[in-house]
Scaffold this active site. Structure first.
Site, PDB file in Angstrom:
ATOM      1  N   LYS A  39       0.811  -1.223   0.000  1.00 57.67           N
ATOM      2  CA  LYS A  39       0.000   0.000   0.000  1.00 57.67           C
ATOM      3  C   LYS A  39       0.843   1.272   0.000  1.00 57.67           C
ATOM      4  O   LYS A  39       0.365   2.338  -0.337  1.00 57.67           O
ATOM      5  CB  LYS A  39      -0.931   0.007   1.222  1.00 57.67           C
ATOM      6  CG  LYS A  39      -0.220   0.124   2.541  1.00 57.67           C
ATOM      7  CD  LYS A  39      -1.174   0.315   3.700  1.00 57.67           C
ATOM      8  CE  LYS A  39      -0.383   0.423   4.986  1.00 57.67           C
ATOM      9  NZ  LYS A  39      -1.161   0.564   6.165  1.00 57.67           N
ATOM     10  N   LEU A  42       7.497  -0.066  -1.757  1.00 55.28           N
ATOM     11  CA  LEU A  42       8.245  -1.311  -1.778  1.00 55.28           C
ATOM     12  C   LEU A  42       9.515  -1.119  -0.929  1.00 55.28           C
ATOM     13  O   LEU A  42      10.216  -0.119  -1.060  1.00 55.28           O
ATOM     14  CB  LEU A  42       8.625  -1.624  -3.235  1.00 55.28           C
ATOM     15  CG  LEU A  42       9.441  -2.885  -3.469  1.00 55.28           C
ATOM     16  CD1 LEU A  42       8.641  -4.134  -3.117  1.00 55.28           C
ATOM     17  CD2 LEU A  42       9.899  -2.951  -4.934  1.00 55.28           C
ATOM     18  N   GLY A  44       9.391  -1.267   2.484  1.00 54.06           N
ATOM     19  CA  GLY A  44       8.837  -1.211   3.833  1.00 54.06           C
ATOM     20  C   GLY A  44       9.646  -0.403   4.833  1.00 54.06           C
ATOM     21  O   GLY A  44      10.383   0.531   4.470  1.00 54.06           O
ATOM     22  N   THR A  45       9.506  -0.777   6.088  1.00 50.49           N
ATOM     23  CA  THR A  45      10.108  -0.031   7.195  1.00 50.49           C
ATOM     24  C   THR A  45      11.623   0.047   7.058  1.00 50.49           C
ATOM     25  O   THR A  45      12.223   1.116   7.198  1.00 50.49           O
ATOM     26  CB  THR A  45       9.758  -0.716   8.533  1.00 50.49           C
ATOM     27  OG1 THR A  45       8.340  -0.822   8.633  1.00 50.49           O
ATOM     28  CG2 THR A  45      10.292   0.082   9.711  1.00 50.49           C
ATOM     29  N   CYS A  46      12.243  -1.091   6.812  1.00 47.81           N
ATOM     30  CA  CYS A  46      13.710  -1.137   6.818  1.00 47.81           C
ATOM     31  C   CYS A  46      14.295  -0.109   5.856  1.00 47.81           C
ATOM     32  O   CYS A  46      15.160   0.677   6.218  1.00 47.81           O
ATOM     33  CB  CYS A  46      14.174  -2.545   6.453  1.00 47.81           C
ATOM     34  SG  CYS A  46      15.944  -2.664   6.263  1.00 47.81           S
ATOM     35  N   ILE A 265       9.733   2.503  22.520  1.00 47.59           N
ATOM     36  CA  ILE A 265       9.500   1.387  23.448  1.00 47.59           C
ATOM     37  C   ILE A 265       9.143   0.091  22.726  1.00 47.59           C
ATOM     38  O   ILE A 265       8.652  -0.846  23.341  1.00 47.59           O
ATOM     39  CB  ILE A 265       8.388   1.743  24.450  1.00 47.59           C
ATOM     40  CG1 ILE A 265       7.122   2.160  23.693  1.00 47.59           C
ATOM     41  CG2 ILE A 265       8.817   2.828  25.411  1.00 47.59           C
ATOM     42  CD1 ILE A 265       5.889   2.165  24.550  1.00 47.59           C
ATOM     43  N   ARG A 267       7.903  -2.024  18.834  1.00 47.54           N
ATOM     44  CA  ARG A 267       6.997  -1.951  17.688  1.00 47.54           C
ATOM     45  C   ARG A 267       5.958  -3.055  17.774  1.00 47.54           C
ATOM     46  O   ARG A 267       6.257  -4.168  18.169  1.00 47.54           O
ATOM     47  CB  ARG A 267       7.799  -2.063  16.386  1.00 47.54           C
ATOM     48  CG  ARG A 267       8.723  -0.854  16.187  1.00 47.54           C
ATOM     49  CD  ARG A 267       9.599  -1.022  14.974  1.00 47.54           C
ATOM     50  NE  ARG A 267       8.851  -1.107  13.735  1.00 47.54           N
ATOM     51  CZ  ARG A 267       8.412  -0.068  13.033  1.00 47.54           C
ATOM     52  NH1 ARG A 267       8.629   1.163  13.449  1.00 47.54           N
ATOM     53  NH2 ARG A 267       7.764  -0.249  11.907  1.00 47.54           N
ATOM     54  N   ALA A 314      15.372  -6.937  10.023  1.00 49.53           N
ATOM     55  CA  ALA A 314      15.170  -7.061   8.580  1.00 49.53           C
ATOM     56  C   ALA A 314      15.712  -8.387   8.062  1.00 49.53           C
ATOM     57  O   ALA A 314      15.060  -9.066   7.260  1.00 49.53           O
ATOM     58  CB  ALA A 314      15.859  -5.899   7.876  1.00 49.53           C
ATOM     59  N   HIS A 439      46.781  -9.047  10.694  1.00 45.98           N
ATOM     60  CA  HIS A 439      47.243  -8.071  11.675  1.00 45.98           C
ATOM     61  C   HIS A 439      47.576  -6.763  10.979  1.00 45.98           C
ATOM     62  O   HIS A 439      48.240  -6.800   9.940  1.00 45.98           O
ATOM     63  CB  HIS A 439      48.491  -8.619  12.382  1.00 45.98           C
ATOM     64  CG  HIS A 439      49.098  -7.639  13.330  1.00 45.98           C
ATOM     65  ND1 HIS A 439      48.532  -7.366  14.558  1.00 45.98           N
ATOM     66  CD2 HIS A 439      50.203  -6.863  13.232  1.00 45.98           C
ATOM     67  CE1 HIS A 439      49.281  -6.464  15.173  1.00 45.98           C
ATOM     68  NE2 HIS A 439      50.298  -6.140  14.396  1.00 45.98           N
TER      69      HIS A 439
HETATM   70  C1  LIG Z   1      14.247   3.048  13.385  1.00 48.13           C
HETATM   71  C2  LIG Z   1      14.419   1.605  13.005  1.00 48.13           C
HETATM   72  C3  LIG Z   1      15.675   1.101  12.767  1.00 48.13           C
HETATM   73  C4  LIG Z   1      15.842  -0.225  12.413  1.00 48.13           C
HETATM   74  N1  LIG Z   1      17.105  -0.674  12.168  1.00 48.13           N
HETATM   75  C5  LIG Z   1      17.289  -1.964  11.816  1.00 48.13           C
HETATM   76  C6  LIG Z   1      18.593  -2.448  11.509  1.00 48.13           C
HETATM   77  O1  LIG Z   1      19.574  -1.710  11.550  1.00 48.13           O
HETATM   78  N2  LIG Z   1      18.740  -3.741  11.158  1.00 48.13           N
HETATM   79  C7  LIG Z   1      17.669  -4.597  11.104  1.00 48.13           C
HETATM   80  O2  LIG Z   1      17.859  -5.764  10.793  1.00 48.13           O
HETATM   81  N3  LIG Z   1      16.418  -4.164  11.377  1.00 48.13           N
HETATM   82  C8  LIG Z   1      16.208  -2.872  11.727  1.00 48.13           C
HETATM   83  N4  LIG Z   1      14.936  -2.420  11.967  1.00 48.13           N
HETATM   84  C9  LIG Z   1      13.816  -3.386  11.895  1.00 48.13           C
HETATM   85  C10 LIG Z   1      13.371  -3.641  10.459  1.00 48.13           C
HETATM   86  O3  LIG Z   1      13.065  -2.425   9.840  1.00 48.13           O
HETATM   87  C11 LIG Z   1      12.165  -4.575  10.469  1.00 48.13           C
HETATM   88  O4  LIG Z   1      12.470  -5.747  11.185  1.00 48.13           O
HETATM   89  C12 LIG Z   1      11.747  -4.968   9.053  1.00 48.13           C
HETATM   90  O5  LIG Z   1      11.441  -3.833   8.294  1.00 48.13           O
HETATM   91  C13 LIG Z   1      10.529  -5.908   9.120  1.00 48.13           C
HETATM   92  O6  LIG Z   1      10.152  -6.255   7.826  1.00 48.13           O
HETATM   93  P1  LIG Z   1       8.650  -6.694   7.513  1.00 48.13           P
HETATM   94  O7  LIG Z   1       8.625  -7.027   6.063  1.00 48.13           O
HETATM   95  O8  LIG Z   1       8.186  -7.690   8.474  1.00 48.13           O
HETATM   96  O9  LIG Z   1       7.755  -5.398   7.800  1.00 48.13           O
HETATM   97  P2  LIG Z   1       7.782  -3.929   7.206  1.00 48.13           P
HETATM   98  O10 LIG Z   1       9.139  -3.557   6.748  1.00 48.13           O
HETATM   99  O11 LIG Z   1       7.114  -3.080   8.223  1.00 48.13           O
HETATM  100  O12 LIG Z   1       6.891  -4.036   5.883  1.00 48.13           O
HETATM  101  C14 LIG Z   1       5.526  -4.251   5.917  1.00 48.13           C
HETATM  102  C15 LIG Z   1       4.948  -3.667   4.661  1.00 48.13           C
HETATM  103  O13 LIG Z   1       3.577  -4.025   4.569  1.00 48.13           O
HETATM  104  C16 LIG Z   1       2.843  -2.935   4.051  1.00 48.13           C
HETATM  105  N5  LIG Z   1       1.453  -3.086   4.463  1.00 48.13           N
HETATM  106  C17 LIG Z   1       0.953  -3.114   5.728  1.00 48.13           C
HETATM  107  N6  LIG Z   1      -0.369  -3.296   5.697  1.00 48.13           N
HETATM  108  C18 LIG Z   1      -0.722  -3.413   4.387  1.00 48.13           C
HETATM  109  C19 LIG Z   1      -1.946  -3.613   3.721  1.00 48.13           C
HETATM  110  N7  LIG Z   1      -3.082  -3.739   4.371  1.00 48.13           N
HETATM  111  N8  LIG Z   1      -1.936  -3.676   2.368  1.00 48.13           N
HETATM  112  C20 LIG Z   1      -0.779  -3.550   1.667  1.00 48.13           C
HETATM  113  N9  LIG Z   1       0.412  -3.352   2.251  1.00 48.13           N
HETATM  114  C21 LIG Z   1       0.444  -3.292   3.600  1.00 48.13           C
HETATM  115  C22 LIG Z   1       3.521  -1.715   4.681  1.00 48.13           C
HETATM  116  O14 LIG Z   1       3.262  -0.553   3.923  1.00 48.13           O
HETATM  117  C23 LIG Z   1       4.987  -2.133   4.628  1.00 48.13           C
HETATM  118  O15 LIG Z   1       5.620  -1.701   3.457  1.00 48.13           O
HETATM  119  C24 LIG Z   1      14.725  -1.081  12.299  1.00 48.13           C
HETATM  120  C25 LIG Z   1      13.438  -0.574  12.515  1.00 48.13           C
HETATM  121  C26 LIG Z   1      13.284   0.754  12.855  1.00 48.13           C
HETATM  122  C27 LIG Z   1      11.908   1.284  13.073  1.00 48.13           C
END
Ligand SMILES: Cc1cc2nc3c(=O)[nH]c(=O)nc-3n(C[C@H](O)[C@H](O)[C@H](O)COP(=O)(O)OP(=O)(O)OC[C@H]3O[C@@H](n4cnc5c(N)ncnc54)[C@H](O)[C@@H]3O)c2cc1C
Length: 462
Positions: A39, A42, A44-46, A265, A267, A314, A439
């Site tokens: 939505k 592409l 996501g969060t990472c 605190i 996610r 990630a 080294h």
């Molecule tokens: C500040 C911060 C720093 C971080 N640093 C690290 C790091 O250094 N190393 C590391 O390994 N991890 C890190 N992480 C964690 C990492 O970002 C997450 O573990 C990872 O992004 C999880 O991937 P995911 O695919 O499960 O979810 P997400 O990356 O959250 O992706 C989920 C996706 O689903 C989509 N979505 C949700 N609902 C719907 C819907 N109804 N319809 C269509 N699409 C939808 C969202 O838009 C999103 O794009 C960090 C997180 C944060 C917040």
């Protein structure tokens, strides 16, 4: 005539973050047809609000520290200021380049990318943008969002989450950070390097509380030296607005003031109102429950990433996404050993670990069956050249393999790749001690720690 876009796939994935897109890429590589519903963006969060932008900020912070501290190395530099517009342009540039690359990759694997909000409508369908899509298998990968506490309202300007912090157009003069986990500690490190006064409020007795206590203590010592404040064992009771910022109170009577409060605190999973319960997917505290191969109780539905109650990282999402794709393609797969996943906190200094902590090892094998050694980076040439303090702690089963590696120091995250091989191949200290390390490198410190644990320390008293 325009080709009708397909609505039927072997694998239909809801969510295009680390977990979802890794599953899509691998499934397509294995010859399955794939629909990927996203939505927002592409990656996501990472890519957009997590790993990549925060690490870009941390690198800018390192540059600031080097400019400030050049004289220590006999180099005359001064830090004239932080231009957040410039910092953000650099950060956003890194994200944009990776985003473009990822979009190209998804396209080149012939994945059908569906840009719409989706909702699970049955065990084999997702409704998105007014269309019903069908998958022989559905993979839920909707990820997570920042959590708050009951009654703690995020206003996005004085009380913020990491999403807002990444978009700040200024360095705050001062900040209180609620939560001393990875995200809180990384922002504390960035803002301090950029010149802010920072205080972390953590309810548990240590910063990075899931790490081995030795790592937490080393980080705390380093942060104290850097002038980063922290209140440990301090339970947050409330926040009030002042004329210029916020006032935070804790259960042990502390009153702290700052320009803003960052709430870090943890996610929570994105699973509400997406049809999961209605379709009969078993849930627990909002997380989707899965077996060791990421399958839910509904045989056609799998789930990966932050949505399931495993490590929120990630690379864990990548691993789970790949595992599911391979299972659905009929390949033999084995469950992930989550202890064997490397974990890095990218603050200055960095904290890195793989395997289990000393306390966990004693629980698992008995106190008498565990041996540890700690190698101080003071004895490591490269670490002295970098002027970093820290240590490498090894935990082993007596007369058995290394079961935990815990590292603190600048660039410690780079050492965890070797540590992960040691843990996952169940290496004996004597076997690692055989390997000659270059080294002077920081990797040498890993070698030295294993030499010590094998009973033949070189640059260490033993
Ligand atoms: C500040 C911060 C720093 C971080 N640093 C690290 C790091 O250094 N190393 C590391 O390994 N991890 C890190 N992480 C964690 C990492 O970002 C997450 O573990 C990872 O992004 C999880 O991937 P995911 O695919 O499960 O979810 P997400 O990356 O959250 O992706 C989920 C996706 O689903 C989509 N979505 C949700 N609902 C719907 C819907 N109804 N319809 C269509 N699409 C939808 C969202 O838009 C999103 O794009 C960090 C997180 C944060 C917040």
């Amino acid at each position: 005539m325009a080709e009708q876009a397909s609505t039927e796939f072997d694998v239909l994935i809801l969510g295009g973050g680390s977990g979802g897109y890794a599953c899509a890429l691998r499934a397509a590589q294995l010859g399955l047809t794939v629909g990927l519903v996203e939505k927002d963006k592409l990656g996501g969060t990472c890519l957009h609000q997590g790993c990549i932008p925060t690490k870009a900020l941390l690198h800018a912070a390192e540059v600031a520290d080097l400019a400030r501290e050049g004289a220590q190395f006999g180099v005359h530099t001064t830090l004239n200021g932080i231009d957040m517009v410039g910092v953000n342009a650099y950060k956003d540039g890194v994200v944009a380049k990776l985003y473009k690359g990822l979009q190209g990759l998804v396209k080149s694997r012939k994945i059908t990318y569906i840009e719409a909000e989706g909702r699970l409508s049955s065990a084999t369908t997702v409704d998105a943008g007014g269309v019903r899509y069908t998958g022989k298998h559905v993979v839920l990968a909707t990820g997570s969002v920042p959590r708050s506490l009951p009654g703690l309202e995020i206003d996005g300007s004085r009380v913020i989450t990491s999403d807002h912090a990444l978009r700040l157009d200024r360095v705050p003069a001062s900040a209180i950070i609620l939560g001393g986990g990875v995200i809180g500690v990384e922002f504390a490190s960035v803002w301090k390097s950029f010149g802010a006064e920072v205080t972390i409020v953590e309810a548990l007795p240590h910063l990075v509380p899931v790490e081995d206590e030795a790592n937490s203590k080393l980080l705390e010592r380093a942060f104290r030296k850097r002038g980063i404040g922290f209140e440990l064992g301090a339970r947050f009771t409330g926040v009030q607005y002042t004329e210029t910022g916020v006032q935070v109170t804790t259960e042990n009577g502390k009153v702290l003031e700052a320009e803003l409060l960052l709430v870090a605190i943890g996610r929570g999973p994105v699973s509400a109102n997406l049809g999961y319960e209605e379709v009969g997917v078993e849930m627990e505290r909002g997380f989707v429950k899965v077996d060791a191969l990421c399958q839910t109780n509904v045989p056609t539905i799998s789930a990966v990433g932050d949505l399931i109650p495993t490590l929120q990282l990630a690379h864990v999402g990548f691993g789970e996404g790949i595992l599911v794709a391979e299972r659905l393609a009929g390949l033999d797969v084995v469950p992930i050993d989550y202890d064997g996943v490397p974990r890095v906190t990218y603050s200055e200094p960095e904290v890195a670990s793989v395997g289990i902590t000393e306390a966990q090892a004693k629980d698992r094998y008995g106190a008498d069956a565990v041996e540890t050694v700690s190698y101080d980076l003071a004895g490591n040439g490269k670490s002295q050249i970098l002027k970093t303090a820290g240590a490498i702690k090894l935990v082993r089963q007596k007369d058995g393999p290394v079961v935990g590696v815990h590292i603190v120091g600048s660039r410690a995250g780079e050492l965890v790749s070797e540590a992960q091989l040691i843990y996952n191949w169940e290496a004996l200290p004597s076997e690692v001690a055989q390997l000659i390390h270059a080294h002077p490198t920081q990797g040498e410190a890993l070698g030295e720690a294993h030499l010590a644990l094998a009973g033949k320390p070189l640059h260490a008293h033993g």
